[in-house]
Design an enzyme around this catalytic site. Structure first.
Site, mmCIF file in Angstrom:
data_model
loop_
_atom_site.group_PDB
_atom_site.id
_atom_site.type_symbol
_atom_site.label_atom_id
_atom_site.label_comp_id
_atom_site.label_asym_id
_atom_site.label_seq_id
_atom_site.Cartn_x
_atom_site.Cartn_y
_atom_site.Cartn_z
ATOM 1 C CG LEU A 122 -24.951 -34.885 -3.635
ATOM 2 C CD1 LEU A 122 -24.683 -33.521 -3.018
ATOM 3 C CD2 LEU A 122 -23.973 -35.920 -3.096
ATOM 4 C CE1 TYR A 123 -27.483 -36.114 -12.116
ATOM 5 C CE2 TYR A 123 -29.848 -35.795 -11.834
ATOM 6 C CZ TYR A 123 -28.743 -35.882 -12.658
ATOM 7 O OH TYR A 123 -28.882 -35.723 -14.011
#
Length: 482
Positions: A273-274
């Site tokens: 997700l980062y």
């Protein structure tokens, strides 16, 4: 019965009915009026009750959300202070910013910090200025005579006392770091309308690949919403518009298997997700460049390390664990290969950031929404170009710390980590002369020198740092290039 009597009786009946209707109408009006008064009173009481509950449960909304760098004498960072910081920064609001007043003293300090010290120098707003890369870049900019104004929210993702120590170091060099959040749109608008900022170095972000699985909303709030807030302020409230240089990440390459990673490779398969938020940031940058004429440069950092670094990074946490005698976890791929990283020393990254600022080119838009033409839109890798097995990094730390690590080898989980990173920096070398010059051995030696002094580690005596705790310490200057 005479007709006249009948008519009079009929009229009397009608009058009585009419009077009855009037009395009923009057009664209904009185009931409506009484109900309205009762409803109004209930609404007022309910509103007051909500205000009281709001004030009790969210007191930080009624306090200021930022201040100039008024710093404590010591760098204490206990768990209680960390929890209070976490509470304080969990509920930021414009009430807090407004209550500070934005008075004459505040404006003088902000202008003084942002004022260039030489002709032709830049005036740079650095977000995430109390962070690892932000603090180094701020000091390097100030050292060469640029005006620097910092901004940081000092969140508790890692020990805020380290960020406060960096803030004190910056203050000693005349750099103000505002305690504020990039999502505070009113503050950003005020800063960019008050101070003639020529460039923004946007380094504020929620970092960490694995932490995104535990706190996904924090990444969206900082890396996406925060980036939009900054672009909005720069595009629509600054006159003239500043050029923006911001930190993307090598994580955007995700599941790419071509090596070395080039800016021309695909970045549509993020592994975390980062990485996805950073890729979204690059798409958002394209939109603001196209619509508003913002000059925007994205920098994809490759595993930055060095003095004053982030405690959550592997080299830092490994050093602490080795000294404390605690085990470290090393990843291997399913086929047994060691994980490899393109470790990039902080001084090399700082030089890349400053060169990107110097060559950014001007924005072409204005507050009116009109732009004079296309503005620069660039993206560059900033890496070392030499991937090293993580086991090699551990071996260097063992030698420098004089102690063997207790290693635990596991198969790399599917939680966002990738087996290797490898930067192709030919575009940055061509456009602004970026050439990394620091080997991992030299860089880790500088880090360990800082580490043992900052945390008061007696390497010869086997160390005195426990994981999660720090000894008393004093500040140490940043490395030479900073």
């Amino acid at each position: 019965m005479p007709a006249g009597v009948v008519d009079a009786a009929a009229k009397g009946v009608k009058l009585e009915r009419h009077a009855l209707l009037l009395r009923r109408a009057a009664g209904a009006k009185q009931l409506v009026s009484a109900s309205s008064h009762l409803l109004f009173r209930a609404t007022v009481l309910t509103t007051l009750a909500l205000v009281v509950l709001f004030a009790v449960h969210y007191p930080s909304l009624l306090s200021r959300s930022f201040s100039l760098s008024a710093l404590p004498a010591s760098g204490s960072g206990s768990s209680s202070s960390s929890s209070s910081l976490r509470s304080r920064h969990s509920h930021r609001s414009l009430l807090g910013s407004s209550s500070y007043g934005w008075g004459a003293a505040w404006e003088r300090e902000v202008r003084r910090s942002a004022k260039p010290q030489r002709d032709g120098a830049l005036s740079v707003l650095v977000t995430g200025a109390a962070g690892f890369v932000g603090a180094h870049c701020s000091l390097a900019l100030r050292a060469r005579g640029d005006g620097v104004l910092g901004l940081d929210n000092f969140n508790a993702y890692y020990d805020p006392s380290l960020k406060r120590a960096r803030q004190r170091l910056l203050a000693s060099r005349g750099v103000v770091v505002l305690d504020a959040d990039i999502n505070d749109a009113a503050l950003l608008e005020r800063l960019l309308s008050t101070v003639p900022i020529t460039h923004v170095l946007h380094l504020a972000a929620q970092a960490g690949v694995r932490h995104a699985m535990r706190a996904p909303q924090a990444y969206v709030a900082s890396n996406v919403a925060g980036l939009v807030a900054l672009f909005e302020a720069a595009a629509r409230h600054a006159n003239p518009q500043p050029a923006v240089v911001w930190a993307s990440s090598s994580s955007v390459y995700g599941l790419n298997t071509e090596a070395p990673f080039s800016e021309d490779h695909r970045t549509d398969r993020p592994a975390s997700l980062y990485a996805a938020t950073k890729k979204a940031g690059e798409a958002i940058a394209h939109s603001y460049n196209h619509i508003y004429g913002l000059s925007i440069t994205g920098l994809r950092f490759f595993t930055v390390y060095g003095p004053w670094g982030r405690p959550d990074m592997a080299y830092f946490s490994f050093a602490r664990s080795i000294v404390a005698g605690e085990p470290i976890t090393l990843f291997r791929t399913a086929d047994g290969a060691d994980a490899r990283r393109d470790f990039t020393y902080i001084d090399d990254v700082v030089r890349g950031c400053l060169s990107a600022l110097d060559t950014a080119g001007k924005s072409t838009g204005s507050k009116s929404g009109k732009k004079r033409g296309p503005a620069p839109l660039r993206v560059y890798n900033l890496g070392n170009t030499s991937p090293v097995p993580v086991t090699r990094m551990v071996a260097i730390l063992e030698k420098l710390l004089g102690k063997k690590a207790h290693k635990r080898i596991v198969t790399m989980p599917t939680n966002g980590d990738v087996p290797f990173t490898h930067a192709n920096v030919s575009h940055a070398a061509r456009d602004f002369g970026y050439r990394p010059a620091t080997s991992l051995e030299v860089g880790l030696r500088h880090f360990v020198d800082w580490f043992v002094q900052y945390y008061k580690v007696d390497v010869r005596g086997g160390g005195n740092v426990l994981a999660g705790k720090t000894a008393k310490r004093k500040s140490m200057p940043m490395s030479a290039a900073s």
